[in-house]
Design a protein around this motif. Structure first.
Motif, PDB file in Angstrom:
ATOM      1  N   UNK A 104       0.810  -1.211   0.000  1.00 26.31           N
ATOM      2  CA  UNK A 104       0.000   0.000   0.000  1.00 26.31           C
ATOM      3  C   UNK A 104       0.849   1.269   0.000  1.00 26.31           C
ATOM      4  N   UNK A 105       2.087   1.195   0.520  1.00 27.54           N
ATOM      5  CA  UNK A 105       2.922   2.390   0.631  1.00 27.54           C
ATOM      6  C   UNK A 105       3.978   2.495  -0.475  1.00 27.54           C
ATOM      7  N   UNK A 106       3.860   1.688  -1.518  1.00 31.00           N
ATOM      8  CA  UNK A 106       4.837   1.749  -2.590  1.00 31.00           C
ATOM      9  C   UNK A 106       4.720   3.045  -3.385  1.00 31.00           C
ATOM     10  N   UNK A 107       5.827   3.511  -3.928  1.00 34.89           N
ATOM     11  CA  UNK A 107       5.813   4.729  -4.726  1.00 34.89           C
ATOM     12  C   UNK A 107       5.503   4.447  -6.176  1.00 34.89           C
ATOM     13  N   UNK A 108       4.242   4.167  -6.475  1.00 32.74           N
ATOM     14  CA  UNK A 108       3.853   3.754  -7.829  1.00 32.74           C
ATOM     15  C   UNK A 108       3.479   4.979  -8.663  1.00 32.74           C
ATOM     16  N   UNK A 109       3.943   4.991  -9.886  1.00 38.14           N
ATOM     17  CA  UNK A 109       3.629   6.086 -10.804  1.00 38.14           C
ATOM     18  C   UNK A 109       2.500   5.734 -11.772  1.00 38.14           C
ATOM     19  N   UNK A 110       2.310   4.429 -12.053  1.00 37.29           N
ATOM     20  CA  UNK A 110       1.264   3.990 -12.992  1.00 37.29           C
ATOM     21  C   UNK A 110       0.538   2.776 -12.438  1.00 37.29           C
ATOM     22  N   UNK A 111      -0.764   2.749 -12.660  1.00 37.90           N
ATOM     23  CA  UNK A 111      -1.587   1.598 -12.266  1.00 37.90           C
ATOM     24  C   UNK A 111      -2.434   1.201 -13.476  1.00 37.90           C
ATOM     25  N   UNK A 112      -2.384  -0.096 -13.823  1.00 39.43           N
ATOM     26  CA  UNK A 112      -3.116  -0.585 -14.988  1.00 39.43           C
ATOM     27  C   UNK A 112      -4.075  -1.694 -14.565  1.00 39.43           C
ATOM     28  N   UNK A 113      -5.285  -1.609 -15.097  1.00 38.94           N
ATOM     29  CA  UNK A 113      -6.238  -2.707 -14.963  1.00 38.94           C
ATOM     30  C   UNK A 113      -6.155  -3.569 -16.219  1.00 38.94           C
ATOM     31  N   UNK A 114      -5.900  -4.880 -16.040  1.00 45.99           N
ATOM     32  CA  UNK A 114      -5.712  -5.786 -17.176  1.00 45.99           C
ATOM     33  C   UNK A 114      -6.870  -6.776 -17.236  1.00 45.99           C
ATOM     34  N   UNK A 115      -7.459  -6.895 -18.397  1.00 47.75           N
ATOM     35  CA  UNK A 115      -8.564  -7.833 -18.624  1.00 47.75           C
ATOM     36  C   UNK A 115      -8.011  -9.253 -18.675  1.00 47.75           C
ATOM     37  N   UNK A 116      -8.484 -10.128 -17.803  1.00 49.56           N
ATOM     38  CA  UNK A 116      -8.022 -11.522 -17.774  1.00 49.56           C
ATOM     39  C   UNK A 116      -9.152 -12.506 -18.075  1.00 49.56           C
ATOM     40  N   UNK A 117     -10.217 -12.038 -18.720  1.00 46.76           N
ATOM     41  CA  UNK A 117     -11.299 -12.943 -19.107  1.00 46.76           C
ATOM     42  C   UNK A 117     -10.905 -13.724 -20.361  1.00 46.76           C
ATOM     43  N   UNK A 118     -11.615 -14.820 -20.618  1.00 45.02           N
ATOM     44  CA  UNK A 118     -11.378 -15.635 -21.803  1.00 45.02           C
ATOM     45  C   UNK A 118     -12.232 -15.102 -22.951  1.00 45.02           C
TER      46      UNK A 118
END
Length: 294
Positions: free
Chosen positions: A70-84
Motif C-alpha cells: 500500500x505504501x509503494x511509490x507507484x507512478x502507474x496503475x493498470x487494470x488488465x482484462x483476464x477474461x477468456x
C-alpha cells in the motif's frame, strides 16, 4: 465475439494506487488484475495469471513481479482484462470437391498481465490472429511435405492445446472447426491435392454418394451441381448450356427415318437382295407378300 475497436486489454487507472489495491483485494475479482509500475520501471502484480480451468492443460506462469504494497511509490496503475475471449478465423481447406470453407473457433486469454503491459499489447485478437495464421501455414506446409492432407483432425491435433505467445503474455487454442457458408478466408494447401482426410470421414460419405450420382446422371446434373456451389455464376452456366445443347439434350431420331435414309444409299442390286430376304421372312411369318397370288 470481441470488438477490437472498443476492447482494450488494459487501461490506465486514474484512481490512487492504494485504492486500486484495496479494491481488488476486497472484490476477489478474477476477471481483471492489477499491474503497478514505480518510477524505476519495476512492475508489481496483483491478481490472477495462467490458463482458464477448462483449457485441458495448466502451465504455471513464473512470478516475475512482486506483490504490491500500500505504501509503494507507484507512478502507474493498470487494470488488465483476464477474461477468456472467443473469436473465429475463416479458413479454406483443400478437399476432393474443391475448397471447403470452415470457421476455426479460437479461445484466447491473457496468461501474464505483466508482459501484456510491458509489451503494450492493447488489442489481443490482432496478435493472436497473426500467430494463428503463421501456425496454420507452417502446418499446411509440413503436411504437404509429409504427403498427408490438412483438415480438421490435423488442426485440432496440433492447435487444440494452449499456444503460448510469451513475449506478449497471451495464449490461445482452437477448440472447434465448423463448416461455414461464404466470406473471406485464409486459403491453405493445394487445391488438387490428394489424400485429404477431412473429406473422407464417415460423415462426408453422403456427400460423396451424392456427387457420384451426379456424375452418373450426366452433364445436366453436373451443371446444376456447379450452379448450386457457385450461385453467382448463373450467366456463365446459361451460356455454357446454350453452347452445348447437344450434351444437355441429345437430338431424338426416328428409326424409320434413319432406315429410309439408309435404304436410299443402297445400289439396285443391294435393294433387290434385301427385298428377297424381306419377302422370304414375311412368308415364313405367314404374312401376305406383295406381288404373290393366293
Amino acid at each position: 465475439m470481441s470488438d477490437e475497436s472498443q476492447m482494450r486489454l488494459f487501461v490506465r487507472s486514474t484512481r490512487p494506487p492504494w485504492r486500486e489495491i484495496l479494491g481488488h483485494r476486497w472484490s476477489g475479482a478474477r476477471d481483471w488484475s492489477l499491474v503497478l509500475r514505480d518510477a524505476a520501471g519495476n512492475c508489481f502484480f496483483l491478481g490472477h495469471r495462467g490458463d482458464p480451468e477448462d483449457t485441458g492443460a495448466y502451465v504455471p506462469v513464473p512470478d516475475e513481479a512482486a506483490a504490491p504494497g500500500l505504501r509503494g511509490g507507484y507512478t502507474d496503475v493498470f487494470r488488465v482484462d483476464t477474461t477468456e475471449h472467443v473469436d473465429t478465423q475463416a479458413v479454406g481447406l483443400p478437399t476432393v470437391y474443391g475448397r471447403e470453407s470452415v470457421d476455426l473457433w479460437v479461445s484466447w486469454w491473457v496468461h501474464d498481465p505483466v508482459r501484456v503491459v510491458r509489451a503494450k499489447t492493447v488489442h489481443g485478437w490482432h496478435v493472436v490472429r497473426s500467430h494463428l495464421t503463421s501456425a496454420l501455414r507452417h502446418l499446411a506446409e509440413a503436411q504437404e511435405v509429409a504427403g498427408s492432407g490438412l483438415g480438421a483432425p490435423e488442426i485440432m491435433q496440433h492447435l487444440s492445446m494452449p499456444q503460448r505467445l510469451e513475449e506478449t503474455g497471451l495464449s490461445y487454442r482452437v477448440f472447434d472447426v465448423r463448416l461455414r457458408e461464404t466470406g473471406e478466408e485464409l486459403l491453405l494447401g493445394q487445391e488438387e491435392g490428394e489424400g485429404v482426410r477431412y473429406s473422407w470421414t464417415p460423415s462426408r460419405r453422403g456427400e460423396y454418394e451424392f456427387c457420384l450420382q451426379a456424375l452418373h446422371a450426366g452433364p445436366a446434373s453436373l451443371a446444376a451441381l456447379w450452379l448450386l456451389r457457385h450461385p453467382d455464376q448463373v450467366r456463365e452456366v446459361l451460356s455454357w448450356a446454350v453452347d452445348h445443347q447437344d450434351l444437355l439434350s441429345p437430338p431424338r431420331t426416328d428409326w424409320q427415318e434413319e432406315l429410309a435414309v439408309l435404304l436410299g444409299t443402297l445400289t439396285d442390286q443391294e435393294r433387290k437382295e434385301i427385298s428377297c430376304l424381306l419377302r422370304d421372312r414375311l412368308s415364313a411369318l405367314g404374312r401376305p407378300v406383295p406381288g404373290e397370288t393366293a
